[in-house]
Design a protein around this motif. Structure first.
Motif, mmCIF file in Angstrom:
data_model
loop_
_atom_site.group_PDB
_atom_site.id
_atom_site.type_symbol
_atom_site.label_atom_id
_atom_site.label_comp_id
_atom_site.label_asym_id
_atom_site.label_seq_id
_atom_site.Cartn_x
_atom_site.Cartn_y
_atom_site.Cartn_z
ATOM 1 N N PRO A 75 68.350 -48.113 -61.101
ATOM 2 C CA PRO A 75 67.959 -49.342 -59.799
ATOM 3 C C PRO A 75 67.358 -48.658 -58.902
ATOM 4 O O PRO A 75 66.195 -49.780 -58.336
ATOM 5 C CB PRO A 75 69.372 -50.317 -60.167
ATOM 6 N N GLY A 79 63.615 -49.040 -60.050
ATOM 7 C CA GLY A 79 63.778 -50.688 -59.776
ATOM 8 C C GLY A 79 62.761 -50.472 -58.551
ATOM 9 O O GLY A 79 61.867 -51.311 -58.566
ATOM 10 N N ALA A 82 59.009 -49.531 -58.713
ATOM 11 C CA ALA A 82 58.275 -50.535 -58.946
ATOM 12 C C ALA A 82 58.105 -51.829 -58.638
ATOM 13 O O ALA A 82 57.101 -52.025 -58.324
ATOM 14 C CB ALA A 82 59.445 -50.890 -60.562
ATOM 15 N N THR A 117 59.372 -51.187 -66.465
ATOM 16 C CA THR A 117 59.929 -51.421 -65.566
ATOM 17 C C THR A 117 59.688 -53.165 -65.242
ATOM 18 O O THR A 117 60.464 -53.759 -64.852
ATOM 19 C CB THR A 117 60.626 -50.627 -64.645
ATOM 20 N N THR A 120 59.400 -56.041 -67.615
ATOM 21 C CA THR A 120 61.128 -56.380 -67.352
ATOM 22 C C THR A 120 61.075 -57.696 -66.186
ATOM 23 O O THR A 120 61.417 -58.302 -66.355
ATOM 24 C CB THR A 120 61.868 -55.251 -68.070
ATOM 25 N N ILE A 140 68.261 -51.059 -67.642
ATOM 26 C CA ILE A 140 67.353 -51.892 -67.703
ATOM 27 C C ILE A 140 67.579 -52.808 -69.246
ATOM 28 O O ILE A 140 67.102 -54.187 -69.454
ATOM 29 C CB ILE A 140 65.227 -51.140 -68.291
#
Length: 221
Positions: A75, A79, A82, A117, A120, A140
């Motif tokens: 993450p 994350g 992204a 990512t 989502t 995810i």
């Protein structure tokens, strides 16, 4: 956080046509923002191109992140990378008066992971995504279970996978497809007799797939 280098093509010429899509490309590790330029031809219509380049030098090119998940969690690494792309894209769109245009993304390998990512985290943001030789980040699935409903991702998703891919094996592609079958409103999966790459057959199928989308009215045909 340092902005990513990028190339924006066609904004001055097509920006006043609200139905012309903006297509974002995200390359794989060791490449650069020129790598996926040819993939723009997957779309059968005029598009505005937004090519992002990773900020980390890697091999003979660049990466958006280095996958050292023993040092930092997925993450934090994936994350955050992204979200950096999302935030910079929003600024670019605003600065160029492109906020109302349809959005699509083409991601290969690491870029495909980031595209997954982004879809989502922001299920209403992108209208179409071509996820080429990617995988589903481990975190995810759990994030989606906590935050998404079935078919909440509004993006139409095209997934391609190489049968001989030793970097991201076919079973990983199957897992990605299974995820989008649950959470996306539309997903299609294709396997090709290739390793970690894109074939002419991929290009043909992607082109045929984009003809079924309604991202804008200005077709090149």
């Amino acid at each position: 956080m340092i902005d990513l280098k990028y190339e924006l093509v066609g904004a001055s010429r097509l920006g006043n046509q609200q139905d012309v899509p903006v297509v974002i490309t995200l390359h794989g590790m060791g490449s650069n923002y020129l790598d996926l330029r040819p993939s723009i031809s997957f779309f059968n219509q005029k598009v505005i191109e937004l090519h992002f380049q990773g900020s980390i030098e890697y091999a003979n090119g660049y990466a958006y992140y280095i996958p050292r998940f023993f040092e930092a969690s997925e993450p934090d690494v994936i994350g955050n990378a992204a979200e950096k792309i999302y935030e910079q894209t929003q600024r670019i769109l605003k600065a160029n008066h492109l906020e109302g245009h349809p959005l699509a993304v083409i991601g290969f390998s690491q870029g495909a992971i980031l595209a997954t990512t982004l879809m989502t985290f922001h299920p209403e943001w992108l209208q179409a995504a071509l996820v080429l030789s990617g995988r589903l980040p481990d975190f995810i699935s759990e994030w989606a279970r906590q935050h998404l409903k079935s078919q909440e991702i509004e993006t139409a998703v095209f997934i391609s996978q190489g049968k001989k891919d030793i970097v991201i094996p076919p079973e990983v592609g199957h897992q990605l497809f299974d995820f989008f079958r649950v959470y996306a409103q539309s997903a299609t999966y294709h396997e090709y007799d290739v390793g970690h790459g894109i074939t002419m057959e991929t290009a043909r199928d992607a082109y045929e797939w984009t003809t079924t989308l309604k991202l804008g009215k200005e077709s090149l045909n």
